[in-house]
Scaffold this motif. Structure first.
Motif, PDB file in Angstrom:
ATOM      1  N   LEU A   8       0.843  -1.196   0.000  1.00  0.00           N
ATOM      2  CA  LEU A   8       0.000   0.000   0.000  1.00  0.00           C
ATOM      3  C   LEU A   8       0.881   1.251   0.000  1.00  0.00           C
ATOM      4  O   LEU A   8       0.592   2.226  -0.694  1.00  0.00           O
ATOM      5  CB  LEU A   8      -0.923   0.007   1.215  1.00  0.00           C
ATOM      6  CG  LEU A   8      -1.984  -1.090   1.292  1.00  0.00           C
ATOM      7  CD1 LEU A   8      -2.750  -0.993   2.611  1.00  0.00           C
ATOM      8  CD2 LEU A   8      -2.956  -0.997   0.112  1.00  0.00           C
ATOM      9  N   ASP A  66     -15.374  -3.485  -2.756  1.00  0.00           N
ATOM     10  CA  ASP A  66     -14.195  -4.256  -2.355  1.00  0.00           C
ATOM     11  C   ASP A  66     -12.939  -3.405  -2.539  1.00  0.00           C
ATOM     12  O   ASP A  66     -12.613  -2.955  -3.642  1.00  0.00           O
ATOM     13  CB  ASP A  66     -14.106  -5.515  -3.231  1.00  0.00           C
ATOM     14  CG  ASP A  66     -12.981  -6.449  -2.797  1.00  0.00           C
ATOM     15  OD1 ASP A  66     -11.992  -5.968  -2.224  1.00  0.00           O
ATOM     16  OD2 ASP A  66     -13.106  -7.656  -3.045  1.00  0.00           O
ATOM     17  N   ARG A  67     -12.223  -3.182  -1.437  1.00  0.00           N
ATOM     18  CA  ARG A  67     -11.098  -2.252  -1.469  1.00  0.00           C
ATOM     19  C   ARG A  67      -9.944  -2.751  -2.332  1.00  0.00           C
ATOM     20  O   ARG A  67      -9.222  -1.947  -2.935  1.00  0.00           O
ATOM     21  CB  ARG A  67     -10.633  -1.982  -0.038  1.00  0.00           C
ATOM     22  CG  ARG A  67     -11.588  -1.075   0.712  1.00  0.00           C
ATOM     23  CD  ARG A  67     -11.262  -0.972   2.172  1.00  0.00           C
ATOM     24  NE  ARG A  67     -12.172  -0.042   2.833  1.00  0.00           N
ATOM     25  CZ  ARG A  67     -12.369   0.013   4.137  1.00  0.00           C
ATOM     26  NH1 ARG A  67     -11.722  -0.829   4.924  1.00  0.00           N
ATOM     27  NH2 ARG A  67     -13.205   0.879   4.658  1.00  0.00           N
ATOM     28  N   ARG A  68      -9.711  -4.051  -2.384  1.00  0.00           N
ATOM     29  CA  ARG A  68      -8.633  -4.549  -3.234  1.00  0.00           C
ATOM     30  C   ARG A  68      -8.907  -4.208  -4.685  1.00  0.00           C
ATOM     31  O   ARG A  68      -7.991  -3.846  -5.437  1.00  0.00           O
ATOM     32  CB  ARG A  68      -8.466  -6.060  -3.065  1.00  0.00           C
ATOM     33  CG  ARG A  68      -7.265  -6.601  -3.846  1.00  0.00           C
ATOM     34  CD  ARG A  68      -7.010  -8.061  -3.578  1.00  0.00           C
ATOM     35  NE  ARG A  68      -8.049  -8.917  -4.171  1.00  0.00           N
ATOM     36  CZ  ARG A  68      -7.978 -10.246  -4.207  1.00  0.00           C
ATOM     37  NH1 ARG A  68      -6.939 -10.870  -3.645  1.00  0.00           N
ATOM     38  NH2 ARG A  68      -8.937 -10.955  -4.769  1.00  0.00           N
ATOM     39  N   THR A 111      -8.551   5.191  -0.077  1.00  0.00           N
ATOM     40  CA  THR A 111      -8.835   3.761   0.079  1.00  0.00           C
ATOM     41  C   THR A 111      -7.682   3.034   0.754  1.00  0.00           C
ATOM     42  O   THR A 111      -7.888   2.122   1.565  1.00  0.00           O
ATOM     43  CB  THR A 111      -9.127   3.121  -1.293  1.00  0.00           C
ATOM     44  OG1 THR A 111     -10.143   3.870  -1.961  1.00  0.00           O
ATOM     45  CG2 THR A 111      -9.585   1.683  -1.135  1.00  0.00           C
ATOM     46  N   THR A 115      -7.939   0.895   4.125  1.00  0.00           N
ATOM     47  CA  THR A 115      -7.540  -0.515   4.091  1.00  0.00           C
ATOM     48  C   THR A 115      -6.521  -0.807   5.189  1.00  0.00           C
ATOM     49  O   THR A 115      -6.565  -1.870   5.827  1.00  0.00           O
ATOM     50  CB  THR A 115      -6.945  -0.870   2.721  1.00  0.00           C
ATOM     51  OG1 THR A 115      -7.902  -0.564   1.700  1.00  0.00           O
ATOM     52  CG2 THR A 115      -6.586  -2.347   2.640  1.00  0.00           C
ATOM     53  N   ALA A 118      -8.328  -1.377   8.321  1.00  0.00           N
ATOM     54  CA  ALA A 118      -9.036  -2.656   8.327  1.00  0.00           C
ATOM     55  C   ALA A 118      -8.079  -3.832   8.551  1.00  0.00           C
ATOM     56  O   ALA A 118      -8.469  -4.850   9.144  1.00  0.00           O
ATOM     57  CB  ALA A 118      -9.792  -2.842   7.012  1.00  0.00           C
ATOM     58  N   LEU A 119      -6.844  -3.708   8.094  1.00  0.00           N
ATOM     59  CA  LEU A 119      -5.885  -4.806   8.196  1.00  0.00           C
ATOM     60  C   LEU A 119      -5.212  -4.892   9.568  1.00  0.00           C
ATOM     61  O   LEU A 119      -4.674  -5.943   9.930  1.00  0.00           O
ATOM     62  CB  LEU A 119      -4.805  -4.663   7.126  1.00  0.00           C
ATOM     63  CG  LEU A 119      -5.238  -4.890   5.675  1.00  0.00           C
ATOM     64  CD1 LEU A 119      -4.096  -4.556   4.719  1.00  0.00           C
ATOM     65  CD2 LEU A 119      -5.697  -6.326   5.457  1.00  0.00           C
ATOM     66  N   ILE A 178      -3.034  -8.078  -1.052  1.00  0.00           N
ATOM     67  CA  ILE A 178      -4.087  -7.501  -0.214  1.00  0.00           C
ATOM     68  C   ILE A 178      -5.288  -8.445  -0.180  1.00  0.00           C
ATOM     69  O   ILE A 178      -5.744  -8.885  -1.245  1.00  0.00           O
ATOM     70  CB  ILE A 178      -4.515  -6.112  -0.736  1.00  0.00           C
ATOM     71  CG1 ILE A 178      -3.313  -5.172  -0.787  1.00  0.00           C
ATOM     72  CG2 ILE A 178      -5.623  -5.527   0.147  1.00  0.00           C
ATOM     73  CD1 ILE A 178      -2.643  -4.928   0.539  1.00  0.00           C
ATOM     74  N   LEU A 182     -12.667  -6.814   1.585  1.00  0.00           N
ATOM     75  CA  LEU A 182     -12.618  -5.752   2.591  1.00  0.00           C
ATOM     76  C   LEU A 182     -13.476  -4.607   2.085  1.00  0.00           C
ATOM     77  O   LEU A 182     -13.183  -4.011   1.042  1.00  0.00           O
ATOM     78  CB  LEU A 182     -11.174  -5.271   2.807  1.00  0.00           C
ATOM     79  CG  LEU A 182     -10.197  -6.266   3.420  1.00  0.00           C
ATOM     80  CD1 LEU A 182      -8.797  -5.674   3.451  1.00  0.00           C
ATOM     81  CD2 LEU A 182     -10.630  -6.651   4.831  1.00  0.00           C
ATOM     82  N   ARG A 183     -14.521  -4.322   2.801  1.00  0.00           N
ATOM     83  CA  ARG A 183     -15.440  -3.266   2.377  1.00  0.00           C
ATOM     84  C   ARG A 183     -15.601  -2.240   3.491  1.00  0.00           C
ATOM     85  O   ARG A 183     -15.556  -2.572   4.668  1.00  0.00           O
ATOM     86  CB  ARG A 183     -16.804  -3.843   2.005  1.00  0.00           C
ATOM     87  CG  ARG A 183     -16.765  -4.810   0.823  1.00  0.00           C
ATOM     88  CD  ARG A 183     -18.136  -5.379   0.527  1.00  0.00           C
ATOM     89  NE  ARG A 183     -18.076  -6.367  -0.525  1.00  0.00           N
ATOM     90  CZ  ARG A 183     -18.187  -6.078  -1.827  1.00  0.00           C
ATOM     91  NH1 ARG A 183     -18.394  -4.826  -2.192  1.00  0.00           N
ATOM     92  NH2 ARG A 183     -18.102  -7.013  -2.737  1.00  0.00           N
TER      93      ARG A 183
END
Length: 398
Positions: A8, A66-68, A111, A115, A118-119, A178, A182-183
């Motif tokens: 990222l 979906d973030r990816r 984003t 992300t 979220a991770l 990734i 992941l939303r």
């Protein structure tokens, strides 16, 4: 095993490199297009305006996808637009590619930070954001100077082509490293707009806007300032960008430390005052010193300029979070928009100065909006104390 956050951060590095290297490419682009450097500055204006207004709109539209997929798509689009820039046959087409770059960069940055949150587990989220945003710091310190150096060897088109290639690498890494599914949630534009009118928010955003306007009215035209104003050879431009980048990285770190010890408002006052003073001294040096003296002085001042300019960012972020903690995600994104809008206004202001005056006038004119920013900070009441987090140490903007 390499952390997904590194990939990222590679994306933010690529985006940041393109955003800051343009200052070193403008003279060559303008010469090839047969236009003035001031007209070439519209490349900065178009990018910054598109980023400032496009980023919140796109983040709202695509916030729950979906973030990816979003990260990969935006990085691919960034690669395509940079490749298109390398192959353009007209200035108008190049201008269009920069608009596309800005839209993809803005959505990617928002984003990527979401992300990272979220991770990471709750106790490490701030550090996760710091890693991702740290890609921008590396871009300022190393990416932009390397890009400018590459331009001296291959031409400005080679720099865009290289950025496109690294963007592809980042896109592939993100797609493979990734996690999927992941939303996030959308933050409505109405919520973003209403945050502006909350007590105390607007003066802080105005401070960011004016400080960036002053700083980037000079930075956008750093190349003509160095060559025409200070008498430096064009081959020094990469080194000058490196000096500014090293100062920026140091200022970003020191700004957080100083804000911790002395308070965010006091740090903002010191940094904004210092920025205005340094810009004014740059004008005095280029106007009244001989070329033999002006060049070294400007190089030294550029380091201090980077320190003062980037000290402002963590202080401003801290002030916003302390003022309305629950609104931090929105207020920090608004601060990012204010920053890029300031870059756009700065490029216009600097272009106007070059059209009616000389590059030596850039510094003192740029100091005027910085002085207005200082007045706003001085007139703004003290904000609640806030302990600094690693996320804010990079001037982060979700």
């Amino acid at each position: 095993m390499t952390s997904p956050l590194i990939w990222l951060a590679l994306g933010t590095f690529v985006v940041g490199t393109e955003g800051f290297v343009i200052a070193g490419l403008l003279p060559d682009i303008a010469a090839e297009a047969g236009i003035s450097v001031a007209q070439g500055g519209t490349l900065v204006t178009a990018f910054s305006v598109s980023y400032a207004f496009g980023s919140p709109v796109l983040a709202t539209l695509f916030g729950n996808i979906d973030r990816r997929r979003i990260l990969t798509a935006t990085m691919v689009l960034f690669a395509v637009s940079n490749l298109a820039a390398a192959l353009t046959s007209s200035f108008e087409a190049l201008l269009l590619t920069r608009v596309v770059m800005a839209l993809s960069a803005g959505l990617y940055a928002a984003t990527a930070q979401a992300t990272a949150i979220a991770l990471a587990p709750p106790e490490r989220r701030a550090r996760a954001i710091a890693v991702v945003v740290g890609g921008t710091t590396v871009a300022v310190a190393l990416g932009a100077p390397i890009g400018a150096l590459l331009a001296t060897l291959t031409g400005w088109r080679g720099t865009f082509a290289a950025i496109a290639a690294v963007s592809v690498v980042a896109a592939v890494a993100i797609l493979s490293k990734i996690p999927a599914h992941l939303r996030g949630t959308r933050i409505p534009l109405r919520e973003r707009a209403t945050t502006i009118v909350k007590p105390g928010i607007l003066p802080i955003l105005a401070t960011t806007l004016l400080a960036m306007t002053g700083g980037f009215s000079v930075f956008t035209y750093l190349a003509p300032l160095a060559v025409e104003g200070a008498g430096l050879p064009a081959t020094v431009i990469p080194g000058l960008l490196l000096a500014w980048g090293v100062g920026a990285a140091l200022g970003n770190f020191v700004g957080g430390q100083v804000a911790d010890r002395y308070g965010a408002r006091a740090t903002a006052i010191f940094a904004v005052f210092g920025l205005g003073a340094i810009l004014s001294i740059i004008s005095l040096a280029t106007k009244f010193l001989s070329s033999a003296l002006a060049g070294p002085v400007v190089i030294g001042l550029t380091v201090l300029w980077g320190i003062m300019g980037w000290m402002t960012l963590p202080a401003q972020a801290s002030r916003l979070v302390a003022l309305h903690p629950a609104s931090a995600p929105v207020s920090l994104s608004l601060n990012a928009s204010a920053l890029y809008l300031g870059v756009a206004l700065g490029s216009l202001l600097g272009g106007a100065v070059i059209n009616v005056g000389t590059s030596a006038d850039l510094g003192w004119v740029g100091a005027i909006p910085v002085a207005l920013a200082l007045l706003i900070v001085l007139a703004t009441g003290r904000l609640p104390a806030l302990g600094r987090s690693p996320a804010l140490s990079e001037g982060s903007v979700p």
